[in-house]
Write a protein that holds these residues in place. Structure first.
Motif, short mmCIF file in Angstrom:
data_model
loop_
_atom_site.label_atom_id
_atom_site.label_comp_id
_atom_site.label_asym_id
_atom_site.label_seq_id
_atom_site.Cartn_x
_atom_site.Cartn_y
_atom_site.Cartn_z
N ASP A 105 105.24 21.93 -54.02
CA ASP A 105 105.27 23.34 -53.63
C ASP A 105 105.02 24.28 -54.81
O ASP A 105 104.60 25.42 -54.60
N ALA A 106 105.32 23.83 -56.01
CA ALA A 106 105.12 24.66 -57.19
C ALA A 106 104.72 23.77 -58.36
O ALA A 106 105.08 22.60 -58.42
N LEU A 107 103.97 24.37 -59.29
CA LEU A 107 103.56 23.66 -60.50
C LEU A 107 103.94 24.51 -61.71
O LEU A 107 103.46 25.64 -61.87
N VAL A 108 104.85 23.99 -62.52
CA VAL A 108 105.22 24.64 -63.78
C VAL A 108 104.36 24.03 -64.88
O VAL A 108 104.31 22.81 -65.03
N TYR A 109 103.71 24.87 -65.66
CA TYR A 109 102.75 24.36 -66.63
C TYR A 109 102.85 25.11 -67.96
O TYR A 109 103.32 26.25 -68.02
N GLU A 110 102.41 24.44 -69.03
CA GLU A 110 102.37 25.09 -70.33
C GLU A 110 100.98 25.71 -70.55
O GLU A 110 100.00 25.35 -69.88
N LYS A 111 100.90 26.62 -71.50
CA LYS A 111 99.69 27.41 -71.72
C LYS A 111 98.47 26.55 -72.00
O LYS A 111 97.35 26.87 -71.58
N SER A 112 98.65 25.42 -72.68
CA SER A 112 97.51 24.56 -73.04
C SER A 112 96.84 23.95 -71.81
O SER A 112 95.72 23.44 -71.90
N LYS A 113 97.52 23.99 -70.65
CA LYS A 113 96.98 23.42 -69.42
C LYS A 113 96.29 24.46 -68.54
O LYS A 113 95.91 24.17 -67.40
N GLU A 114 96.12 25.67 -69.05
CA GLU A 114 95.66 26.79 -68.23
C GLU A 114 94.28 26.56 -67.61
O GLU A 114 94.05 26.92 -66.44
N VAL A 115 93.36 25.97 -68.35
CA VAL A 115 92.00 25.74 -67.83
C VAL A 115 92.05 24.83 -66.61
O VAL A 115 91.42 25.10 -65.58
N ILE A 116 92.80 23.74 -66.72
CA ILE A 116 92.95 22.80 -65.61
C ILE A 116 93.68 23.46 -64.44
O ILE A 116 93.26 23.34 -63.28
N VAL A 117 94.75 24.19 -64.75
CA VAL A 117 95.55 24.83 -63.71
C VAL A 117 94.73 25.87 -62.95
O VAL A 117 94.84 25.98 -61.72
N ASN A 118 93.88 26.62 -63.65
CA ASN A 118 93.07 27.64 -62.99
C ASN A 118 92.10 27.03 -61.98
O ASN A 118 91.78 27.65 -60.96
N LYS A 119 91.62 25.83 -62.26
CA LYS A 119 90.76 25.15 -61.30
C LYS A 119 91.53 24.79 -60.03
O LYS A 119 90.99 24.88 -58.92
N LEU A 120 92.77 24.40 -60.21
CA LEU A 120 93.62 24.07 -59.05
C LEU A 120 94.01 25.33 -58.29
O LEU A 120 94.07 25.35 -57.06
N ARG A 121 94.26 26.40 -59.04
CA ARG A 121 94.71 27.66 -58.44
C ARG A 121 93.68 28.19 -57.44
O ARG A 121 94.03 28.75 -56.39
N GLU A 122 92.41 28.02 -57.77
CA GLU A 122 91.34 28.49 -56.89
C GLU A 122 91.30 27.73 -55.57
O GLU A 122 90.93 28.27 -54.53
N LYS A 123 91.71 26.47 -55.63
CA LYS A 123 91.56 25.58 -54.47
C LYS A 123 92.83 25.47 -53.62
O LYS A 123 92.75 25.31 -52.39
N TYR A 124 94.00 25.57 -54.26
CA TYR A 124 95.26 25.33 -53.55
C TYR A 124 96.10 26.60 -53.52
O TYR A 124 96.94 26.84 -54.39
N LYS A 125 95.86 27.42 -52.51
CA LYS A 125 96.51 28.74 -52.40
C LYS A 125 97.98 28.64 -52.00
O LYS A 125 98.74 29.59 -52.18
N ASN A 126 98.37 27.48 -51.45
CA ASN A 126 99.76 27.33 -50.99
C ASN A 126 100.71 26.87 -52.09
O ASN A 126 101.92 26.74 -51.85
N ILE A 127 100.19 26.59 -53.28
CA ILE A 127 101.04 26.15 -54.39
C ILE A 127 101.41 27.35 -55.27
O ILE A 127 100.56 28.18 -55.59
N ASP A 128 102.67 27.44 -55.65
CA ASP A 128 103.15 28.49 -56.54
C ASP A 128 102.99 28.02 -57.98
O ASP A 128 103.63 27.06 -58.41
N PHE A 129 102.10 28.68 -58.71
CA PHE A 129 101.83 28.29 -60.10
C PHE A 129 102.66 29.15 -61.03
O PHE A 129 102.58 30.39 -61.01
N ILE A 130 103.47 28.50 -61.86
CA ILE A 130 104.42 29.21 -62.74
C ILE A 130 104.25 28.70 -64.17
O ILE A 130 104.39 27.51 -64.44
N SER A 131 103.97 29.60 -65.08
CA SER A 131 103.84 29.19 -66.48
C SER A 131 105.23 29.09 -67.12
O SER A 131 106.17 29.78 -66.71
N LEU A 132 105.34 28.22 -68.12
CA LEU A 132 106.61 28.11 -68.84
C LEU A 132 106.97 29.43 -69.51
O LEU A 132 108.14 29.79 -69.61
N GLU A 133 105.94 30.18 -69.93
CA GLU A 133 106.18 31.47 -70.56
C GLU A 133 106.84 32.44 -69.58
O GLU A 133 107.75 33.20 -69.94
N GLU A 134 106.39 32.40 -68.31
CA GLU A 134 107.00 33.25 -67.29
C GLU A 134 108.46 32.86 -67.08
O GLU A 134 109.34 33.73 -66.93
#
Length: 476
Positions: A105-134
């Motif tokens: 349901d959610a993906l917590v990620y670090e900043k170094s993974k942002e490029v990969i996460v952004n590709k997922l973000r475009e495709k999976y609108k139902n997942i809550d993407f949360i950065s560790l910084e947030e």
């Protein structure tokens, strides 16, 4: 009721409170976090998750080791939902496999993974993407909603080594995770005066449970590795009394000791009390050398499905160079279908045995016999309550870094991706080699690169050959 993380944390606050607990490097210097600070951050993070509507949901964690990783790990397991411990080296395809097969349901990620996460973000609108910084900057309310996670239900999902396109998602409860604590401390007593240097991935049971989770009980100080190229230098700086290692690291320690004429204890900082080795088998001659130097080396054996440990040596067992330790007293180990030498498949039963493979009840049922014993797939024998390994029932290559390579899985993937007739993977002088059988594929200078593009980083080939009409062409 079995012990849970919340109870352990509350007991820890009474005993440790302002005790410096976790140390993380910032701008070249270690900065400490107290036990109380850690506890408050756990409550704050869990409050943030609950305010986002993630109570009792699956939350994936995609990051390298850090203080915030540890806080997130405990916050989710103790108070929020189910933590999926994703390997930090996984790529987009790996994560999409997890989304397809397991889901979260959610993906917590670090900043170094942002490029990969952004590709997922475009495709999976139902997942809550949360950065560790947030998360770190969140101002969540003090957590309390009157409910705790069931200690017998799944709190964490780890992925068995060898994960490829068909991962085994191992579900662990808090009851599983704490089942081995007493027997670990019986063999290696630890307290808040101990210092641990942690480099093992927290996404694995060895590092995440054996090395980190049990520190909630002992209060030992944990210094996080800042860079794996700096391990030996940081060990000398930290001077740990406790170090959890894999054979790859201990072989480097062994070679350095021999070549430089420096005692093993000094290579490890001069203060070592417990040197653990797990994840793969360490050669008897190296074990003997380390023990002869007076270092308390403790060999361990376990799997993700057994919440890391099945057996561990007792301290200062100086004459044992071949077993993988004494079987834990809370576990029952049986050898299935032993041969004339007593060698058969190692099976085990106990409170540490996992609660299931996520979404694969068929695999889970097939892993147990009618008496409820889990079949490890490893061959071995028992003598005087000590466990000895003798091979693998299923084809397996165990790397020095404790990564397990399952050739059958990789061969199937490569044959499909390359449109080859067949693929064979094996070790040649300690290096991974791949033979590709095809009458239609053509030689190219980047063939090895093409092969490795389809494989996880940790199991990429070192060499390969193309075999046509029984004539091989070595490419690399």
């Amino acid at each position: 009721m079995s012990i849970g993380i919340d109870a352990v944390l509350k007991e820890g606050i009474k005993k440790f409170n302002k005790h410096s607990y976790i140390f993380e490097k910032r701008e070249g210097n270690y900065v400490s976090h107290t036990y109380n600070e850690f506890y408050e951050d756990v409550l704050r993070f869990s409050s943030f998750f609950c305010e986002r509507g993630l109570k009792n949901k699956k939350i994936a964690l995609y990051a390298s080791n850090s203080y915030s990783y540890m806080v997130t790990d405990i916050a989710v397991m103790a108070y929020t939902g189910i933590l999926l411990a994703l390997a930090e080296h996984w790529n987009v395809e790996d994560l999409e496999n997890i989304i397809r097969d397991i889901g979260f349901d959610a993906l917590v990620y670090e900043k170094s993974k942002e490029v990969i996460v952004n590709k997922l973000r475009e495709k999976y609108k139902n997942i809550d993407f949360i950065s560790l910084e947030e998360l770190e900057n969140s101002k969540g309310k003090a957590f309390f909603d009157g409910s705790l996670r069931d200690t017998k239900a799944c709190s964490k999902i780890v992925f068995s080594s060898g994960t490829t396109g068909d991962p085994k998602a191992v579900m662990l409860s808090q009851k599983n995770m704490f089942a081995n604590a007493d027997n670990l401390f019986k063999r290696a007593a630890m307290d808040k005066s101990d210092i641990c240097y942690l480099f093992l991935p927290l996404s694995h049971t060895y590092g995440g449970i054996g090395n980190f989770l049990y520190s909630l009980i002992s209060g030992m100080r944990i210094y996080l590795c800042s860079d794996k190229t700096e391990i030996m230098e940081e060990i000398r700086q930290v001077k740990p009394s406790l170090f959890c290692a894999v054979p790859l690291v201990l072989k480097k320690v062994y070679r350095y000791s021999l070549e430089q004429g420096v005692a093993v204890k000094e290579v490890l900082g001069g203060n070592i009390k417990y040197l653990f080795c797990g994840g793969a088998f360490l050669e008897p001659e190296i074990r003997k050398y380390i023990k002869d130097e007076g270092v308390n080396l403790l060999e361990a054996y376990g799997l993700s499905e057994t919440t890391s440990l099945i057996s561990l040596e007792y301290s200062y067992n100086k004459d044992d160079f071949t077993s993988v330790g004494s079987i834990f007293e809370n576990q029952s180990v049986r050898i299935a279908k032993p041969d004339e030498n007593g060698v058969g498949e190692i099976t085990v039963k106990g409170d540490n045995i996992f609660v299931g493979y996520c979404n694969r009840e068929d695999l889970y049922a097939a892993a147990f016999d009618k008496d409820g014993y889990f079949h490890t797939g490893d061959l071995g024998y028992v003598k005087d309550n000590k466990l000895y390994l003798a091979g693998r029932k299923k084809r397996l290559i165990v790397r020095d870094n404790a990564r397990n390579i399952y050739p059958d899985e990789l061969e199937k993937i490569l044959a499909d991706k390359l449109k080859a007739d067949a693929v064979k993977i094996f070790e040649k002088q300690g290096r991974l080699h791949c033979s590709v059988y095809s009458n239609t594929l053509s030689y190219s200078d980047n063939f090895l690169e093409t092969i490795n593009s389809h494989l996880p980083k940790y199991c990429r080939m070192d060499s390969c050959e193309l075999v046509k009409n029984n004539l091989s062409t070595k490419l690399k």
